[in-house]
Scaffold this motif. Sequence first.
Motif, mmCIF file in Angstrom:
data_model
loop_
_atom_site.group_PDB
_atom_site.id
_atom_site.type_symbol
_atom_site.label_atom_id
_atom_site.label_comp_id
_atom_site.label_asym_id
_atom_site.label_seq_id
_atom_site.Cartn_x
_atom_site.Cartn_y
_atom_site.Cartn_z
ATOM 1 N N GLN A 191 39.196 54.777 66.725
ATOM 2 C CA GLN A 191 39.787 53.982 65.658
ATOM 3 C C GLN A 191 41.301 53.904 65.865
ATOM 4 O O GLN A 191 41.926 54.883 66.242
ATOM 5 N N PRO A 192 41.899 52.742 65.628
ATOM 6 C CA PRO A 192 43.339 52.602 65.868
ATOM 7 C C PRO A 192 44.169 53.457 64.917
ATOM 8 O O PRO A 192 43.792 53.683 63.766
ATOM 9 N N LEU A 193 45.293 53.933 65.438
ATOM 10 C CA LEU A 193 46.259 54.629 64.596
ATOM 11 C C LEU A 193 46.929 53.616 63.683
ATOM 12 O O LEU A 193 47.323 52.535 64.124
ATOM 13 N N LEU A 194 47.055 53.935 62.422
ATOM 14 C CA LEU A 194 47.687 53.027 61.472
ATOM 15 C C LEU A 194 49.146 53.427 61.310
ATOM 16 O O LEU A 194 49.480 54.309 60.524
ATOM 17 N N THR A 195 50.005 52.777 62.052
ATOM 18 C CA THR A 195 51.427 53.078 62.000
ATOM 19 C C THR A 195 52.028 52.508 60.715
ATOM 20 O O THR A 195 51.831 51.322 60.409
ATOM 21 N N PRO A 196 52.732 53.307 59.927
ATOM 22 C CA PRO A 196 53.338 52.792 58.688
ATOM 23 C C PRO A 196 54.285 51.634 58.972
ATOM 24 O O PRO A 196 55.106 51.695 59.891
ATOM 25 N N ARG A 197 54.180 50.583 58.181
ATOM 26 C CA ARG A 197 55.003 49.402 58.400
ATOM 27 C C ARG A 197 56.488 49.726 58.261
ATOM 28 O O ARG A 197 57.328 49.174 58.966
ATOM 29 N N GLU A 198 56.810 50.642 57.346
ATOM 30 C CA GLU A 198 58.226 50.966 57.152
ATOM 31 C C GLU A 198 58.842 51.602 58.401
ATOM 32 O O GLU A 198 60.043 51.445 58.669
ATOM 33 N N ALA A 199 58.024 52.318 59.200
ATOM 34 C CA ALA A 199 58.534 52.904 60.443
ATOM 35 C C ALA A 199 58.887 51.805 61.430
ATOM 36 O O ALA A 199 59.916 51.876 62.120
ATOM 37 N N LEU A 200 58.049 50.769 61.499
ATOM 38 C CA LEU A 200 58.340 49.646 62.384
ATOM 39 C C LEU A 200 59.539 48.841 61.879
ATOM 40 O O LEU A 200 60.354 48.359 62.667
ATOM 41 N N GLU A 201 59.648 48.694 60.568
ATOM 42 C CA GLU A 201 60.763 47.912 60.012
ATOM 43 C C GLU A 201 62.111 48.521 60.381
ATOM 44 O O GLU A 201 63.061 47.806 60.710
ATOM 45 N N LYS A 202 62.205 49.847 60.315
ATOM 46 C CA LYS A 202 63.458 50.506 60.695
ATOM 47 C C LYS A 202 63.786 50.237 62.161
ATOM 48 O O LYS A 202 64.934 49.967 62.510
ATOM 49 N N ALA A 203 62.781 50.318 63.009
ATOM 50 C CA ALA A 203 62.999 50.073 64.429
ATOM 51 C C ALA A 203 63.413 48.632 64.674
ATOM 52 O O ALA A 203 64.322 48.354 65.476
ATOM 53 N N VAL A 204 62.767 47.697 63.991
ATOM 54 C CA VAL A 204 63.068 46.272 64.170
ATOM 55 C C VAL A 204 64.503 45.966 63.759
ATOM 56 O O VAL A 204 65.210 45.192 64.437
ATOM 57 N N GLU A 205 64.956 46.548 62.668
ATOM 58 C CA GLU A 205 66.338 46.328 62.220
ATOM 59 C C GLU A 205 67.331 46.797 63.271
ATOM 60 O O GLU A 205 68.316 46.112 63.576
ATOM 61 N N GLU A 206 67.078 47.975 63.835
ATOM 62 C CA GLU A 206 67.968 48.506 64.875
ATOM 63 C C GLU A 206 67.935 47.625 66.118
ATOM 64 O O GLU A 206 68.977 47.342 66.717
ATOM 65 N N LEU A 207 66.764 47.193 66.516
ATOM 66 C CA LEU A 207 66.632 46.366 67.715
ATOM 67 C C LEU A 207 67.342 45.028 67.542
ATOM 68 O O LEU A 207 68.005 44.543 68.464
ATOM 69 N N SER A 208 67.191 44.438 66.396
ATOM 70 C CA SER A 208 67.806 43.120 66.168
ATOM 71 C C SER A 208 69.321 43.191 66.157
ATOM 72 O O SER A 208 70.004 42.226 66.521
ATOM 73 N N ARG A 209 69.884 44.343 65.737
ATOM 74 C CA ARG A 209 71.341 44.502 65.698
ATOM 75 C C ARG A 209 71.930 44.937 67.046
ATOM 76 O O ARG A 209 73.130 44.805 67.267
ATOM 77 N N ALA A 210 71.096 45.487 67.925
ATOM 78 C CA ALA A 210 71.603 46.060 69.176
ATOM 79 C C ALA A 210 72.229 44.984 70.050
ATOM 80 O O ALA A 210 71.663 43.903 70.255
ATOM 81 N N ALA A 211 73.398 45.297 70.594
ATOM 82 C CA ALA A 211 74.088 44.356 71.487
ATOM 83 C C ALA A 211 73.724 44.585 72.946
ATOM 84 O O ALA A 211 73.840 43.675 73.773
ATOM 85 N N LYS A 212 73.262 45.814 73.281
ATOM 86 C CA LYS A 212 72.971 46.145 74.683
ATOM 87 C C LYS A 212 71.631 46.903 74.773
ATOM 88 O O LYS A 212 71.583 48.067 75.164
ATOM 89 N N PRO A 213 70.537 46.238 74.409
ATOM 90 C CA PRO A 213 69.252 46.946 74.381
ATOM 91 C C PRO A 213 68.643 47.139 75.775
ATOM 92 O O PRO A 213 68.845 46.325 76.684
#
Length: 549
Positions: A191-213
């Motif tokens: 069965q798939p692991l259910l990753t909390p959406r809020e954990a992904l949201e934090k990562a997405v915010e950081e990724l979108s702001r990163a200038a040198k990913p």
Amino acid sequence: MKHNGNGMPGEDLTVAGYLIAQLEAWGVKRIYGVIGDANLRFLDELSRSSAIRYIACRHEGAAALMASAEAKLTGRIGVCLATSGPGAANLVNGLADAAMDYAGVLAITGQVETSKHGTRTKQFVNQQLLMQALTDQSRELVSGQALPELLHGLLVQALLHGKAAHLSVAKDVWEQKLTGLPIPYGSYLHQPLLTPREALEKAVEELSRAAKPVLYVGSGAGQVKEEVLSLAELLEAAVITTLPARPLFPNDHPRYAGGLGQAGSEAATVLLRESDLILMLGATWWPDDYVPTQARLIQIDRSPANLAVGHPLLHGIVGDLADCLPELLAMVRRLPQADRAAWVRRTAGVTAEWNSQLLMEAARETHPLSPQMIMREIADAAPPNAVIAVDTGDHTIWFNRIYQAKRDQTVLVSGRWRTLGFALPAAIAAKLAQPERPVLAIAGDGGSIQTMMEFLTAVEHKLPLTVLILNNASYAMEANRMKKAGLAPLGSSIRNPDFPKLAEACGGAGERTDSLTGLREALQKASSSPVPFLIEVITAPEMAPHTKL
């Protein structure tokens, strides 16, 4: 083995019969092993199985490496077999490879009679103590009635958690009868692991702001290579891979910076140190000398135990990449992205300079051939869907530095254990597991000799694979480190056999070459050979960059 009317094994099974029925139920296709006094009853029962093929090996260590390689390649359980005492001890090297690389392997060993346990009888050793450092679970079966529960636990450990597991069975226990039916494999186990959406949201915010990913991709991202490509292009990120993950990203992509570490690329080290955010996907390799000491890092891995190991962590996300990366990608698409024009130019400049250096290195024709040119030729000749089994040694550095992987290829390595002799057993397992794919083993002379007699196993099973041996007459990595440190290179020279003649003596074919034309011709012959084909390439003793003791 007796079956009841509905085709399922009946309740009058012996321990040997139940064990085989349970492995069949879980989709095991092969058992790699060596015969011995304490596993004869099991082999007799196995001879009547139409679902599982027994692969008789020349050495138990190679049998365990084959099981490990099959698990790495297919994601299924690899199974190996040995007898008591020295047979069980010989498995240790291959089981260590499985344990270190999270390859799910079940080792089955015979044991002396229960009445002789703890005595000085021949071939007795406490196998659970022997295996303790390598397996999460090592169990001894002393009663047939315990087998269903015990075996199910071992299979779950191997398949779900990527562990090496071990079962020992005394000689007098194989024929014990037990009641009960084999426990079928259940899809609920995955069965798939259910990753909390809020954990992904934090990562997405950081990724979108990163200038040198930077995306740092490991073999755990094997099921999401298209999503990785899309994410890299959307974020305009540089991409770095571990050695076995090289085929997961186009090696000719302008954002690809190569591998990590001494066997990787200098471009990767430069870009990692300049990055303001690293997204680590299915990777655990983090070599201190080639990574930034203070990194802003987001890591996604299905195992919590792999998070923040050896490095700082901004965000850790427990999740199956096959499920959570598509969601993360969709979320990133909905957000405005930082201006990365300067990073795109910087990445393009660093990678272009690196690729120019590699082209220059690989084009330098020497006599004997340089390892760089050899790796270039192998990359050009290897079919787009090939399985490449790479041994451990000096050639491993040159492979990761020079080899340009194709998207549908698979690279198998002894990742963290780094044993000599991995390539040939791994190639045999790959050809057995996926016979439709071309298979190539790349080894040095020092590593190849460790498991060379498994070439007979390849011949016996009529496996048309290619074994390429780079012969520089030394343990070159060790010799070069000793040279750098001013040490006497005692033990680093190797007196080798005539490898092609050895291949021919085993029933295969072989050629030796020291020229570019000869290598190209040999690779062409190997690609159409109906028997295992060995190519020995006399190789110049180049010292790899960044060599140190």
